[in-house]
Design a protein around this motif. Structure first.
Motif, PDB file in Angstrom:
ATOM      1  N   GLN A  93      23.891  87.790   1.958  1.00 21.77           N
ATOM      2  CA  GLN A  93      23.503  88.204   1.145  1.00 21.77           C
ATOM      3  C   GLN A  93      22.728  85.861   0.183  1.00 21.77           C
ATOM      4  O   GLN A  93      21.580  85.929  -0.341  1.00 21.77           O
ATOM      5  N   SER A  94      23.331  85.516   0.219  1.00 19.18           N
ATOM      6  CA  SER A  94      22.805  84.031   0.662  1.00 19.18           C
ATOM      7  C   SER A  94      22.242  83.762   1.150  1.00 19.18           C
ATOM      8  O   SER A  94      20.974  82.654   0.188  1.00 19.18           O
ATOM      9  N   ALA A  95      21.417  84.085   2.172  1.00 17.39           N
ATOM     10  CA  ALA A  95      20.527  84.045   2.695  1.00 17.39           C
ATOM     11  C   ALA A  95      19.521  84.566   2.617  1.00 17.39           C
ATOM     12  O   ALA A  95      18.250  83.856   2.467  1.00 17.39           O
ATOM     13  N   ASP A 118      26.267  97.015  -5.636  1.00 20.63           N
ATOM     14  CA  ASP A 118      26.980  96.018  -6.322  1.00 20.63           C
ATOM     15  C   ASP A 118      26.601  94.453  -5.916  1.00 20.63           C
ATOM     16  O   ASP A 118      27.950  94.054  -6.938  1.00 20.63           O
ATOM     17  N   TRP A 119      25.412  94.431  -6.198  1.00 21.34           N
ATOM     18  CA  TRP A 119      24.865  92.582  -5.511  1.00 21.34           C
ATOM     19  C   TRP A 119      24.399  92.332  -7.134  1.00 21.34           C
ATOM     20  O   TRP A 119      22.943  93.188  -7.216  1.00 21.34           O
ATOM     21  N   PRO A 120      24.493  91.876  -8.236  1.00 26.52           N
ATOM     22  CA  PRO A 120      23.604  92.139  -9.544  1.00 26.52           C
ATOM     23  C   PRO A 120      21.949  91.221  -9.371  1.00 26.52           C
ATOM     24  O   PRO A 120      20.939  91.685  -9.792  1.00 26.52           O
ATOM     25  N   TRP A 121      22.448  90.213  -8.568  1.00 26.62           N
ATOM     26  CA  TRP A 121      20.977  89.812  -7.868  1.00 26.62           C
ATOM     27  C   TRP A 121      19.926  90.408  -7.131  1.00 26.62           C
ATOM     28  O   TRP A 121      18.770  89.936  -7.251  1.00 26.62           O
ATOM     29  N   PHE A 122      20.647  91.188  -6.441  1.00 27.92           N
ATOM     30  CA  PHE A 122      19.363  92.069  -5.886  1.00 27.92           C
ATOM     31  C   PHE A 122      18.516  93.093  -7.165  1.00 27.92           C
ATOM     32  O   PHE A 122      17.685  93.645  -6.778  1.00 27.92           O
ATOM     33  N   ASN A 123      19.461  93.883  -7.828  1.00 29.49           N
ATOM     34  CA  ASN A 123      19.239  94.816  -8.648  1.00 29.49           C
ATOM     35  C   ASN A 123      18.671  94.375  -9.299  1.00 29.49           C
ATOM     36  O   ASN A 123      17.113  94.743  -9.961  1.00 29.49           O
ATOM     37  N   PHE A 212       9.874  86.570  -9.393  1.00 33.88           N
ATOM     38  CA  PHE A 212      12.220  86.142  -9.748  1.00 33.88           C
ATOM     39  C   PHE A 212      12.119  85.206  -9.067  1.00 33.88           C
ATOM     40  O   PHE A 212      12.068  85.369  -7.867  1.00 33.88           O
ATOM     41  N   ASP A 213      12.923  83.962  -9.532  1.00 29.85           N
ATOM     42  CA  ASP A 213      14.190  83.807  -8.583  1.00 29.85           C
ATOM     43  C   ASP A 213      12.408  82.521  -7.715  1.00 29.85           C
ATOM     44  O   ASP A 213      13.633  82.231  -6.822  1.00 29.85           O
ATOM     45  N   GLY A 214      11.721  82.351  -8.421  1.00 32.16           N
ATOM     46  CA  GLY A 214      10.752  81.206  -7.400  1.00 32.16           C
ATOM     47  C   GLY A 214      10.154  82.153  -6.678  1.00 32.16           C
ATOM     48  O   GLY A 214       9.353  81.206  -5.923  1.00 32.16           O
ATOM     49  N   GLY A 215      10.131  83.620  -5.853  1.00 29.95           N
ATOM     50  CA  GLY A 215       9.860  84.018  -5.645  1.00 29.95           C
ATOM     51  C   GLY A 215       8.825  85.415  -5.936  1.00 29.95           C
ATOM     52  O   GLY A 215       8.454  85.309  -7.544  1.00 29.95           O
ATOM     53  N   ARG A 216       8.663  86.005  -5.045  1.00 31.25           N
ATOM     54  CA  ARG A 216       7.264  87.132  -5.805  1.00 31.25           C
ATOM     55  C   ARG A 216       8.352  89.202  -4.868  1.00 31.25           C
ATOM     56  O   ARG A 216       9.006  88.311  -3.403  1.00 31.25           O
TER      57      ARG A 216
END
Length: 255
Positions: A93-95, A118-123, A212-216
């Motif tokens: 996930q971190s990678a 259950d992973w908020p960042w991925f959501n 999103f968060d620096g990317g697309r």
């Protein structure tokens, strides 16, 4: 003999006949820990053919250990195609998070919205989380915006048969919606134990993109049925998402 002589002379002059490398590299990831779509193999073949047609590398993998910093350096896009469930451990996930933050792209197809719930960042990366769907049926699919690439073969409105996902609320601001489904054109009702479909009302999004968060990131909920991956309009829709996620290009400035 003339061809051999030309190659020999070129080698003496240091001229290379190496062909130009592909435009960009895509890691195509299809691991499932939940529902396994029977359309995966045909979908992979279709994406590989897209790569041949549009000159980009497609590397199909189901091994999550390849979601690591060193391996991801060679890719421009990570594509979650028909994934489901919890498929990544915390290190992976971190990678993936660092990959997107480095300015790279993500593409999610169909059940990517039913992955890592259950992973908020991925959501937030995907944009919405899948909640439930009714039986497969025909409905009216509408184009909301033609600024995004890959929609040239879609009419403004058409009948489309798919598994119509219902989503929870947007998990992030700034989603750019490009397709929607008219809930008045199909029966959205469904119930799985205590999970009851409520419908999404006047606006039911189906595809979108955002920075999103620096990317697309690009996502489309279409793509349940195997035969859909033989539809050229749908494949160009996917390629529009891949191309934008990889390059940041293709957005039309015309209204």
């Amino acid at each position: 003999m003339k061809a051999i002589s030309l190659i020999f002379c070129a080698s003496l002059l240091g001229i290379s006949f190496v062909t130009k490398a592909e435009q960009f590299n895509v890691l195509l990831f299809t691991k499932t820990a939940g529902w396994h779509h029977k359309s995966i193999n045909g979908a992979v073949q279709a994406i590989e053919q897209l790569g041949d047609r549009h000159h980009f590398v497609v590397d199909w993998q189901e091994d999550a250990t390849l979601i690591n910093d060193d391996n991801l350096k060679k890719y421009h896009v990570v594509m979650f195609l028909l994934t489901s469930g919890d498929v990544l451990n915390p290190e992976q996930q971190s990678a993936l998070k660092r990959f997107v933050q480095s300015g790279k792209g993500f593409v999610g197809i169909h059940s990517a919205a039913d992955t890592e719930k259950d992973w908020p960042w991925f959501n937030r990366l995907v944009g919405h989380v899948f909640t439930i769907h009714p039986q497969i049926q025909t409905a009216q699919l509408n184009v909301i915006s033609r600024e995004f690439p890959g929609l040239a073969y879609f009419p403004d409105a058409q009948l489309w048969t798919d598994e119509w996902y219902e989503f929870g609320p947007a998990r992030v601001n700034g989603l750019n919606y490009i397709l929607s489904v008219d809930e008045n054109s199909y029966d959205y009702h469904a119930q799985w134990a205590d999970n009851i479909a409520k419908g999404m009302g006047e606006f039911h999004p189906i595809a979108w993109y955002h920075h999103f968060d620096g990317g697309r990131a690009f996502y489309t909920a279409l793509g349940h049925k195997p035969i859909t991956y033989q539809n050229n309009a749908f494949l160009q829709h996917i390629y529009g998402g891949i191309y934008w996620a990889a390059t940041g290009e293709g957005i039309s400035l015309t209204k």
